[in-house]
Design a protein around this motif. Structure first.
Motif, PDB file in Angstrom:
ATOM      1  N   LEU A 144       0.809  -1.224   0.000  1.00  0.00           N
ATOM      2  CA  LEU A 144       0.000   0.000   0.000  1.00  0.00           C
ATOM      3  C   LEU A 144       0.839   1.269   0.000  1.00  0.00           C
ATOM      4  CD1 LEU A 144      -2.696  -1.003   2.656  1.00  0.00           C
ATOM      5  CD2 LEU A 144      -2.737  -1.370   0.187  1.00  0.00           C
ATOM      6  N   VAL A 145       0.367   2.236  -0.781  1.00  0.00           N
ATOM      7  CA  VAL A 145       0.853   3.602  -0.737  1.00  0.00           C
ATOM      8  C   VAL A 145      -0.374   4.450  -0.412  1.00  0.00           C
ATOM      9  CG1 VAL A 145       2.045   5.456  -1.956  1.00  0.00           C
ATOM     10  CG2 VAL A 145       2.541   3.062  -2.528  1.00  0.00           C
ATOM     11  N   VAL A 146      -0.283   5.340   0.572  1.00  0.00           N
ATOM     12  CA  VAL A 146      -1.479   6.041   1.033  1.00  0.00           C
ATOM     13  C   VAL A 146      -1.245   7.541   1.161  1.00  0.00           C
ATOM     14  CG1 VAL A 146      -2.270   4.010   2.308  1.00  0.00           C
ATOM     15  CG2 VAL A 146      -0.897   5.741   3.481  1.00  0.00           C
ATOM     16  N   ALA A 147      -2.351   8.278   1.108  1.00  0.00           N
ATOM     17  CA  ALA A 147      -2.323   9.719   1.316  1.00  0.00           C
ATOM     18  C   ALA A 147      -3.652  10.169   1.890  1.00  0.00           C
ATOM     19  CB  ALA A 147      -2.048  10.450   0.005  1.00  0.00           C
ATOM     20  N   ASP A 148      -3.602  11.097   2.818  1.00  0.00           N
ATOM     21  CA  ASP A 148      -4.816  11.661   3.408  1.00  0.00           C
ATOM     22  C   ASP A 148      -4.457  12.979   4.079  1.00  0.00           C
ATOM     23  OD1 ASP A 148      -7.778  10.470   4.313  1.00  0.00           O
ATOM     24  OD2 ASP A 148      -6.987  11.990   5.675  1.00  0.00           O
ATOM     25  N   ILE A 149      -5.397  13.910   4.109  1.00  0.00           N
ATOM     26  CA  ILE A 149      -5.148  15.194   4.753  1.00  0.00           C
ATOM     27  C   ILE A 149      -5.132  15.053   6.273  1.00  0.00           C
ATOM     28  CG2 ILE A 149      -6.131  16.542   2.857  1.00  0.00           C
ATOM     29  CD1 ILE A 149      -8.703  16.796   4.467  1.00  0.00           C
ATOM     30  N   HIS A 150      -5.659  13.932   6.788  1.00  0.00           N
ATOM     31  CA  HIS A 150      -5.733  13.697   8.229  1.00  0.00           C
ATOM     32  C   HIS A 150      -4.530  12.838   8.635  1.00  0.00           C
ATOM     33  CE1 HIS A 150      -7.605  13.596  12.104  1.00  0.00           C
ATOM     34  NE2 HIS A 150      -7.852  12.307  12.077  1.00  0.00           N
ATOM     35  N   LYS A 151      -3.545  13.452   9.259  1.00  0.00           N
ATOM     36  CA  LYS A 151      -2.277  12.782   9.557  1.00  0.00           C
ATOM     37  C   LYS A 151      -2.430  11.522  10.420  1.00  0.00           C
ATOM     38  CE  LYS A 151       2.418  13.714  11.211  1.00  0.00           C
ATOM     39  NZ  LYS A 151       3.336  14.741  11.781  1.00  0.00           N
ATOM     40  N   PRO A 152      -3.277  11.525  11.467  1.00  0.00           N
ATOM     41  CA  PRO A 152      -3.413  10.302  12.275  1.00  0.00           C
ATOM     42  C   PRO A 152      -3.868   9.086  11.469  1.00  0.00           C
ATOM     43  CG  PRO A 152      -4.307  12.169  13.460  1.00  0.00           C
ATOM     44  CD  PRO A 152      -4.022  12.652  12.063  1.00  0.00           C
ATOM     45  N   SER A 153      -4.696   9.292  10.453  1.00  0.00           N
ATOM     46  CA  SER A 153      -5.136   8.174   9.618  1.00  0.00           C
ATOM     47  C   SER A 153      -3.967   7.598   8.825  1.00  0.00           C
ATOM     48  CB  SER A 153      -6.247   8.627   8.662  1.00  0.00           C
ATOM     49  OG  SER A 153      -7.390   9.055   9.371  1.00  0.00           O
ATOM     50  N   VAL A 154      -3.135   8.481   8.313  1.00  0.00           N
ATOM     51  CA  VAL A 154      -1.949   8.028   7.577  1.00  0.00           C
ATOM     52  C   VAL A 154      -1.024   7.250   8.510  1.00  0.00           C
ATOM     53  CG1 VAL A 154       0.107   8.785   6.329  1.00  0.00           C
ATOM     54  CG2 VAL A 154      -2.082   9.917   5.927  1.00  0.00           C
ATOM     55  N   GLU A 155      -0.819   7.776   9.700  1.00  0.00           N
ATOM     56  CA  GLU A 155       0.059   7.108  10.669  1.00  0.00           C
ATOM     57  C   GLU A 155      -0.467   5.726  11.032  1.00  0.00           C
ATOM     58  OE1 GLU A 155       0.092   9.975  13.779  1.00  0.00           O
ATOM     59  OE2 GLU A 155       1.694  11.183  12.885  1.00  0.00           O
ATOM     60  N   ARG A 156      -1.776   5.598  11.118  1.00  0.00           N
ATOM     61  CA  ARG A 156      -2.357   4.289  11.435  1.00  0.00           C
ATOM     62  C   ARG A 156      -2.108   3.304  10.297  1.00  0.00           C
ATOM     63  NH1 ARG A 156      -8.802   2.723  11.780  1.00  0.00           N
ATOM     64  NH2 ARG A 156      -8.448   0.463  11.824  1.00  0.00           N
ATOM     65  N   ALA A 157      -2.307   3.740   9.060  1.00  0.00           N
ATOM     66  CA  ALA A 157      -2.093   2.847   7.914  1.00  0.00           C
ATOM     67  C   ALA A 157      -0.635   2.419   7.807  1.00  0.00           C
ATOM     68  CB  ALA A 157      -2.541   3.530   6.629  1.00  0.00           C
TER      69      ALA A 157
END
Length: 360
Positions: free
Chosen positions: A211-224
């Motif tokens: 997986l490569v991921v991106a989101d404006i919400h940093k905690p969600s990215v950190e979880r992934a």
């Protein structure tokens, strides 16, 4: 209560709704306001030939009212096609609330929205969408019986079923493009890690994808990154990452004149609504050899769950119908290849064929 943020209003110099470029024979467009809570909402009902218009409610900090109207009109039409293609006896509608879900949302505002829905007498049935959680919908349901995705009306949060449908649809797209649905070692770039995007990431990780991921919400990215071993990139670059699949799971219109030439994956399969900024972009994807899973076909799992689930409904029945999304997409891909047409054109044809044979 946080005061609603003041935003630019739509300037109207002549009748705007009927002349709007996204107005496609919509049956009803309702503008709702509640002074006590600051609620500003637009409810668009596109087509009820198959039954009451079902579609979620989106809360978003739209730049102006014109942007909100465009979203409501586009999304409601997409729901007509989604419900038709999924074989549901439901029409298409959508609601938007003009507010920031992180700072403006209050229980009073949600209750006021529920009363707006109730005034329509069942012509429109609401559910959760971007910016609205299953807990929020419970508050809405306290004011109207025309709300779905609640504990009282079935299986609750529809997000896991949306994600499941996207997962099986993504596998169908991979099988069509690469000859096998095996995701082991396949690179999937996920744009957006909200409820659906995160559930999808979990499915893909368990299936062996990278997986490569991106989101404006940093905690969600950190979880992934922590739970699924994902690699994070900037939200402005995720569409261009070299990958096997690009999965848009954020807001719509992400496939446009600017992003399409930069796409780094030969398959697009994600949960976002209205992914094509314009219908012509479907043809552009086809010309580039990119297989596109039409958004309203692949992301129908949530609406299926809230449409057929009732108290006591066996979850297996819902899951079976959601999993059938993979077969629907395979049919679309094969028919598109045989007719040499863009996949979204074929999906539209199939949805319209059912609408034409409906009552009325």
């Amino acid at each position: 209560m946080n005061a609603p943020v003041a935003r630019e209003r739509l300037t109207v110099s002549e009748p705007s709704v009927f002349d709007h470029p996204e107005f496609k024979n919509h049956e009803q467009v309702v503008f709702g306001f509640d002074a006590a809570t600051g609620l500003r909402t637009i409810i668009a009902i596109h087509d009820t030939r198959l039954g009451p218009a079902l579609g979620g409610c989106r809360m978003w900090a739209y730049k102006n009212d014109a942007q909100a109207l465009t979203d409501a009109l586009r999304l409601s039409r997409g729901m007509t096609y989604k419900n038709s293609l999924a074989g549901l006896d439901l029409g298409g509608g959508k609601a938007v609330i003009i507010a920031d879900p992180r700072t403006d949302k209050t229980a009073g505002m949600l209750a006021a929205f529920g009363r707006q829905v109730d005034r329509l007498g069942g012509t429109y049935i609401t559910a959760e969408d971007v910016g609205i959680s299953s807990d929020d919908m419970e508050i809405v349901a306290g004011e109207t019986r025309h709300a779905r995705g609640t504990k009282a009306t079935g299986l609750g949060d529809p997000s896991p079923y949306t994600a499941l449908g996207v997962f099986v649809g993504l596998k169908a797209a991979v099988a069509h493009q690469f000859g096998s649905e095996d995701l082991t070692g396949r690179i999937v770039a996920i744009q957006g890690l909200g409820h659906v995007g995160m559930y999808l990431a979990e499915h893909l990780h368990n299936a062996g994808a990278k997986l490569v991921v991106a989101d404006i919400h940093k905690p969600s990215v950190e979880r992934a990154v922590s739970e699924f071993g994902a690699r994070s990139v900037d939200t402005k670059k995720i569409h261009a990452v070299e990958a096997d699949v690009f999965a848009p799971c954020a807001l719509g219109a992400g496939l446009n004149d600017g992003t399409i030439p930069e796409l780094g994956a030969p398959v697009i399969a994600g949960a976002a609504n209205n992914q094509l900024a314009d219908e012509r972009h479907g043809l552009e994807l086809k010309k580039r050899g990119i297989l596109y899973a039409p958004d309203y076909a692949i992301n129908a799992g949530g609406v299926i769950s809230i449409a057929i689930a009732r108290p006591g409904t066996e979850e297996a029945k819902v899951r079976d119908k959601v999993i059938a999304i993979g077969q629907t997409l395979t049919h679309i891909f094969e028919r598109a290849a045989a007719l040499d047409l863009p996949t979204q054109t074929v999906a539209d044809q199939i949805a319209e064929e059912r609408l034409e044979h409906s009552r009325g």
